[in-house]
Design a protein around this motif. Structure first.
Motif, PDB file in Angstrom:
ATOM      1  N   ALA A  16      23.241  45.338  47.884  1.00  0.00           N
ATOM      2  CA  ALA A  16      24.373  44.914  48.700  1.00  0.00           C
ATOM      3  C   ALA A  16      24.746  43.469  48.420  1.00  0.00           C
ATOM      4  O   ALA A  16      25.935  43.104  48.369  1.00  0.00           O
ATOM      5  CB  ALA A  16      24.056  45.106  50.179  1.00  0.00           C
ATOM      6  N   ASP A  17      23.748  42.618  48.229  1.00  0.00           N
ATOM      7  CA  ASP A  17      24.028  41.209  47.929  1.00  0.00           C
ATOM      8  C   ASP A  17      24.719  41.077  46.572  1.00  0.00           C
ATOM      9  O   ASP A  17      25.631  40.257  46.395  1.00  0.00           O
ATOM     10  CB  ASP A  17      22.729  40.404  47.948  1.00  0.00           C
ATOM     11  N   ASP A  18      24.297  41.896  45.611  1.00  0.00           N
ATOM     12  CA  ASP A  18      24.953  41.879  44.303  1.00  0.00           C
ATOM     13  C   ASP A  18      26.383  42.405  44.412  1.00  0.00           C
ATOM     14  O   ASP A  18      27.286  41.910  43.731  1.00  0.00           O
ATOM     15  CB  ASP A  18      24.153  42.707  43.305  1.00  0.00           C
ATOM     16  N   LEU A  19      26.602  43.405  45.285  1.00  0.00           N
ATOM     17  CA  LEU A  19      27.957  43.885  45.525  1.00  0.00           C
ATOM     18  C   LEU A  19      28.820  42.774  46.117  1.00  0.00           C
ATOM     19  O   LEU A  19      30.000  42.628  45.743  1.00  0.00           O
ATOM     20  CB  LEU A  19      27.932  45.096  46.463  1.00  0.00           C
ATOM     21  N   ALA A  20      28.267  41.980  47.028  1.00  0.00           N
ATOM     22  CA  ALA A  20      29.017  40.855  47.595  1.00  0.00           C
ATOM     23  C   ALA A  20      29.463  39.891  46.501  1.00  0.00           C
ATOM     24  O   ALA A  20      30.604  39.405  46.504  1.00  0.00           O
ATOM     25  CB  ALA A  20      28.174  40.129  48.636  1.00  0.00           C
ATOM     26  N   ALA A  21      28.575  39.618  45.551  1.00  0.00           N
ATOM     27  CA  ALA A  21      28.937  38.747  44.431  1.00  0.00           C
ATOM     28  C   ALA A  21      29.997  39.390  43.550  1.00  0.00           C
ATOM     29  O   ALA A  21      30.923  38.721  43.065  1.00  0.00           O
ATOM     30  CB  ALA A  21      27.693  38.414  43.609  1.00  0.00           C
ATOM     31  N   PHE A  22      29.871  40.709  43.346  1.00  0.00           N
ATOM     32  CA  PHE A  22      30.838  41.431  42.519  1.00  0.00           C
ATOM     33  C   PHE A  22      32.228  41.390  43.159  1.00  0.00           C
ATOM     34  O   PHE A  22      33.228  41.149  42.474  1.00  0.00           O
ATOM     35  CB  PHE A  22      30.370  42.874  42.346  1.00  0.00           C
ATOM     36  N   VAL A  23      32.304  41.624  44.464  1.00  0.00           N
ATOM     37  CA  VAL A  23      33.598  41.586  45.156  1.00  0.00           C
ATOM     38  C   VAL A  23      34.188  40.176  45.113  1.00  0.00           C
ATOM     39  O   VAL A  23      35.394  40.000  44.891  1.00  0.00           O
ATOM     40  CB  VAL A  23      33.447  42.074  46.608  1.00  0.00           C
ATOM     41  N   ALA A  24      33.354  39.162  45.322  1.00  0.00           N
ATOM     42  CA  ALA A  24      33.841  37.788  45.279  1.00  0.00           C
ATOM     43  C   ALA A  24      34.422  37.437  43.915  1.00  0.00           C
ATOM     44  O   ALA A  24      35.386  36.667  43.814  1.00  0.00           O
ATOM     45  CB  ALA A  24      32.709  36.829  45.633  1.00  0.00           C
ATOM     46  N   ALA A  25      33.861  38.019  42.861  1.00  0.00           N
ATOM     47  CA  ALA A  25      34.353  37.768  41.501  1.00  0.00           C
ATOM     48  C   ALA A  25      35.537  38.655  41.141  1.00  0.00           C
ATOM     49  O   ALA A  25      36.127  38.487  40.069  1.00  0.00           O
ATOM     50  CB  ALA A  25      33.228  38.004  40.493  1.00  0.00           C
ATOM     51  N   SER A  26      35.905  39.583  42.051  1.00  0.00           N
ATOM     52  CA  SER A  26      36.926  40.591  41.748  1.00  0.00           C
ATOM     53  C   SER A  26      38.018  40.632  42.816  1.00  0.00           C
ATOM     54  O   SER A  26      38.284  41.681  43.413  1.00  0.00           O
ATOM     55  CB  SER A  26      36.269  41.969  41.631  1.00  0.00           C
TER      56      SER A  26
END
Length: 433
Positions: A16-26
């Motif tokens: 989930a934390d990696d998804l948060a980073a992915f969304v922030a970059a997208s």
């Protein structure tokens, strides 16, 4: 329905934390496609150019980007001209607002942005949030550059003192009451595109075209008892995109299955998919044809490969809502934290049939993941996905799945932490099996 939800596992929270980073970059579809490619290149995938020749693919890992869409695949060493594909499909766009022409507007000393509604956002959810602008700028030499601001805009709600009945009826005028503020001053002396150009490090005078949308500026986060919930913008459908990237990365090493593993991320699903980078366009069929041609396939072998292929169309679906239970089927009631969902519709708004259901349940069982079913209340028509489009265009066996969420099409949607991780686990099993 479970009486309680077990605490989220460390692996699920890390996902989930990696998804948060992915969304922030997208924050836009263009950024999402670029982030997919960047992550996969870091994992050893080769970036291909559609305008250049493509290498013979046996044993290779490749990714190609078309505007706001990306397709990546892993070819086993023993692949032949009639080897089938296993496609995990998702989309990169989300409902929101898009900059209009002449976007720098304002009145009464306020600077505002001229925006058009994109897709079907839950309008009131965008009020009183700090928003970013993000997308692509096309320069005078045809070069496209990605640009994104930090928190820049806000749609301020009218105070209750000025509308005493606001809690009884909140209905926003889609033109006059959805234009966000971003500064103070006169529109003639400001340039919102200049803000984007500055962030991209280019001269604003060189910008000749743009595709720019809004995005929630807040980072995704886990919360709730035992951190079972995850809230973020653009979970529809970056939750699926991220799961597919993670799964393909993990399945790529030593991929020796009898099929080609493929991630297909399309743009414009929220507005019908009918574009060159949407699921109704030619992107996927173009990639498949070039892939099979590079393996020496003739038309007969390509058709045999299609017949041996699968597509899992992954998009979010509705969890049962505790405050609105009458909006859901009275018996089939998926809930956050109880696993990914199999999406079913008698009128084929979803592509799932008996064969697809059996295959999906088999992949879930192999992954050790519990799946739930979703079907709409007969009085509440459901939307559709890229699944029926892909099945219709290619004749490929397709099944519609996803994760259950609340607040779909809100600026900030709500998912279950364990469901996000379980979707990635099933996707990896699907690629490997």
């Amino acid at each position: 329905m479970p009486s309680s939800i077990a605490p989220a596992r460390p692996a699920a929270l890390a996902h989930a934390d990696d998804l948060a980073a992915f969304v922030a970059a997208s924050p836009s579809s263009f950024h999402a496609a670029a982030e997919v490619a960047s992550r996969l290149e870091d994992a050893g995938f080769t970036r291909l150019d559609e305008a250049a020749g493509w290498p013979a693919p046996a044993g290779g890992k490749y990714v190609v980007v078309r505007d706001g869409a990306a397709i990546a695949w892993v070819v086993p060493k023993g692949a032949s001209a009639s080897t089938g594909v296993r496609i995990f499909g998702a989309h990169s766009d989300s409902p929101g607002f898009k900059l209009k022409p002449k976007p720098t507007t304002g009145k009464l000393g306020w600077l505002q942005a001229g925006v058009e509604i994109y897709g079907g956002p839950l309008l009131n959810s965008w009020l009183d949030r700090e928003l970013r602008l993000a997308g692509r700028l096309v320069l005078d030499d045809g070069t496209a550059v990605l640009a994104a601001t930090g928190p820049l805009l806000r749609l301020p709600q009218l105070a209750i003192h000025l509308d005493r009945e606001v809690n009884d009826h909140l209905a926003l005028d889609k033109q006059s009451q959805t234009q966000p503020v971003w500064g103070l001053g006169e529109a003639e002396s400001a340039d919102i595109l200049g803000e984007l150009a500055r962030e991209a490090g280019v001269d604003a005078a060189r910008v000749r075209g743009y595709d720019v949308v809004t995005a929630d500026a807040a980072r995704g986060a886990a919360f709730g008892r035992d951190d079972v919930f995850f809230a973020s913008g653009r979970l529809d459908d970056l939750a699926s995109v991220h799961a597919g990237v993670v799964a393909l990365e993990r399945a790529a090493d030593g991929h020796d299955a009898d099929h080609i593993a493929m991630l297909a991320v399309f743009d414009h699903e929220e507005v019908g998919s009918g574009t060159r980078s949407g699921a109704a366009g030619p992107f996927l069929s173009d990639v498949l044809e070039r892939l099979w041609l590079s393996l020496g396939a003739d038309r007969e072998q390509q058709l045999r490969a299609l017949a041996a292929s699968w597509c899992v169309s992954s998009d979010v679906g509705h969890s049962v809502h505790p405050n609105y239970p009458d909006k859901h089927d009275p018996v089939v009631q998926p809930v956050l934290g109880s696993g990914p969902i199999l999406k079913i519709n008698a009128n084929q708004r979803y592509a799932t049939d008996a064969a697809g259901a059996a295959a999906w349940n088999g992949w879930c069982a192999a992954a050790g993941v519990t799946s739930q079913e979703f079907v709409s209340n007969n009085a509440v028509p459901c939307g559709s996905t890229i699944g029926p489009i892909t099945a219709t265009r290619l004749g490929i066996r397709t099944v519609d799945v996803g994760i259950p969420i609340l607040s779909m099409h809100s600026a900030r949607e709500l998912a279950g932490v364990s469901d996000l991780w379980d979707l990635a686990r099933v996707a990896e099993t699907y690629f490997r099996a």
